[in-house]
Design an enzyme around this catalytic site. Structure first.
Site, PDB file in Angstrom:
ATOM      1  N   LYS A  85       0.916  -1.121  -0.078  1.00  0.00           N
ATOM      2  CA  LYS A  85      -0.134   0.181   0.138  1.00  0.00           C
ATOM      3  C   LYS A  85       0.676   1.099  -0.321  1.00  0.00           C
ATOM      4  O   LYS A  85       1.105   1.897   0.989  1.00  0.00           O
ATOM      5  CB  LYS A  85      -1.001   0.021   1.152  1.00  0.00           C
ATOM      6  CG  LYS A  85      -2.244   1.069   1.386  1.00  0.00           C
ATOM      7  CD  LYS A  85      -3.164   0.513   2.015  1.00  0.00           C
ATOM      8  CE  LYS A  85      -4.003   1.214   1.765  1.00  0.00           C
ATOM      9  NZ  LYS A  85      -5.071   1.335   0.818  1.00  0.00           N
ATOM     10  N   LEU A  87      -4.224  -5.014  -3.964  1.00  0.00           N
ATOM     11  CA  LEU A  87      -3.624  -4.814  -2.764  1.00  0.00           C
ATOM     12  C   LEU A  87      -4.434  -5.970  -1.738  1.00  0.00           C
ATOM     13  O   LEU A  87      -5.541  -6.543  -2.533  1.00  0.00           O
ATOM     14  CB  LEU A  87      -4.331  -3.298  -2.522  1.00  0.00           C
ATOM     15  CG  LEU A  87      -4.651  -3.126  -0.985  1.00  0.00           C
ATOM     16  CD1 LEU A  87      -2.609  -2.746  -1.077  1.00  0.00           C
ATOM     17  CD2 LEU A  87      -5.304  -1.760  -0.089  1.00  0.00           C
TER      18      LEU A  87
HETATM   19  N1  PMP Z   1      -7.437  -1.616  -3.806  1.00  0.00           N
HETATM   20  C1  PMP Z   1      -6.568  -0.434  -4.060  1.00  0.00           C
HETATM   21  C2  PMP Z   1      -5.335   0.241  -4.971  1.00  0.00           C
HETATM   22  C3  PMP Z   1      -7.276   0.477  -2.914  1.00  0.00           C
HETATM   23  O1  PMP Z   1      -6.397   1.851  -3.037  1.00  0.00           O
HETATM   24  C4  PMP Z   1      -8.197   0.397  -1.999  1.00  0.00           C
HETATM   25  C5  PMP Z   1      -8.486   1.234  -1.072  1.00  0.00           C
HETATM   26  N2  PMP Z   1      -7.431   1.824  -0.105  1.00  0.00           N
HETATM   27  C6  PMP Z   1      -8.618  -1.169  -1.532  1.00  0.00           C
HETATM   28  C7  PMP Z   1      -8.447  -1.968  -3.055  1.00  0.00           C
HETATM   29  C8  PMP Z   1      -9.277  -1.307  -0.970  1.00  0.00           C
HETATM   30  O2  PMP Z   1      -8.777  -1.497   0.334  1.00  0.00           O
HETATM   31  P1  PMP Z   1      -9.941  -1.990   2.189  1.00  0.00           P
HETATM   32  O3  PMP Z   1     -10.327  -2.395   1.819  1.00  0.00           O
HETATM   33  O4  PMP Z   1      -8.249  -1.962   3.050  1.00  0.00           O
HETATM   34  O5  PMP Z   1      -9.466   0.218   1.772  1.00  0.00           O
END
Ligand code: PMP
Length: 285
Positions: free
Chosen positions: A149, A207
């Site tokens: 991230k 991610l």
């Molecule tokens: N994929 C990407 C590229 C993101 O930026 C996010 C948001 N942070 C997510 C998926 C979703 O992740 P999360 O559920 O941890 O917010």
């Protein structure tokens, strides 16, 4: 009320808060971040978000700015000072400040830590969930470490702007085989005509979404049919339902992909039920 940011040990109004022009985050996007939902003044799934932050730091060989316990206090203090009851808290860590040069700064250079918090317009998000959102598809032209991230989000920014330019809320990124990887800032899901929930597996090319992981726990606990596998854009066009997940909006129904209706262009029953139940599985601290 002016918003307050935590920056390297101080709580400052946003207008007075800042980092050095030599900050590695500014110069090289050499930093990582987390976004954690705040509900009723509590953090949602903090443990999982903090574990992912540690993973991002480790993979980029970046020092922790402070202990998990201290960061927990700073996040709560930032939420308190901004009077956030429902919203998000944002944590960003960069490799600190150094005269611009590519290699890492000398050992012992303190990382930069910024924490901000903001209130979400819950009524607006709820209205959006009731209407559902439109997404468009664009090629996934990101680097190969998107499981970290990091704040290197330029392809995501461009994809999201393309979506907005076309009147859509989100862009779905598509790999060379025509399969959806994920949203520009969300995890992508479909429900097939047979009623199977499908999302891409974690194989380094998406991610590891925290909302995704909690939702998988919920889906399994409810005994719903679920497959972790890539799906194509064509399959998404033909799906019964589609939705995206992220910390800031939990589960958001998708009712249109590239201008084509998903199902009958209304939020699906599975997505709506999961949205209703999501926080029963989430951890509040
Ligand atoms: N994929 C990407 C590229 C993101 O930026 C996010 C948001 N942070 C997510 C998926 C979703 O992740 P999360 O559920 O941890 O917010």
């Amino acid at each position: 009320m002016s918003r307050i940011a935590y920056v390297n040990g101080r709580y400052l109004p946003h207008g007075d808060a800042g980092v050095s022009v030599d900050d590695r985050g500014f110069q090289f996007a050499d930093g990582v971040y987390e976004v954690c939902e705040v509900r009723g003044g509590k953090l949602v799934d903090e443990r999982r978000h903090m574990a992912r932050l540690q993973r991002s730091l480790d993979l980029l060989r970046m020092d922790r700015p402070m202990s998990v316990a201290s960061l927990a206090i700073v996040m709560r203090e930032t939420i308190r000072r901004n009077r956030v009851s429902d919203g998000v808290v944002y944590v960003q860590v960069t490799r600190g400040e150094m005269r611009r040069d590519f290699p890492f700064p000398p050992a012992g250079t303190p990382p930069t830590l910024v924490v901000t918090a903001r209130t979400n317009n819950l009524a607006r998000i709820e209205a959006q969930a009731e209407a559902g959102i439109a997404v468009i598809t664009v090629p996934d032209d990101r680097w190969r470490h998107v499981d970290i991230k990091s704040v290197s989000l330029l392809p995501n920014v461009l994809a999201k702007q393309t979506a907005r330019d076309k009147g859509a809320r989100e862009a779905w990124l598509v790999d060379a085989q025509g399969r959806v990887t994920e949203g520009a800032s969300s995890t992508a899901w479909i429900v097939t005509r047979e009623g199977v929930l499908v999302t891409r597996p974690l194989a380094g090319d998406i991610l590891p979404g925290i909302t995704r992981s909690v939702l998988i726990d919920l889906v399994k606990a409810q005994g719903l049919r679920f497959e972790e596998r890539p799906f194509t854009v064509e399959e998404a066009y033909a799906a019964r339902e589609a939705f995206v997940t992220s910390a800031s909006q939990s589960i958001m129904p998708v009712v249109e992909i590239d201008g084509r209706p998903v199902g009958n262009r209304a939020p699906g029953t599975a997505a709506s039920a999961l949205r209703r139940d999501y926080h029963s599985k989430a951890e509040f601290t």
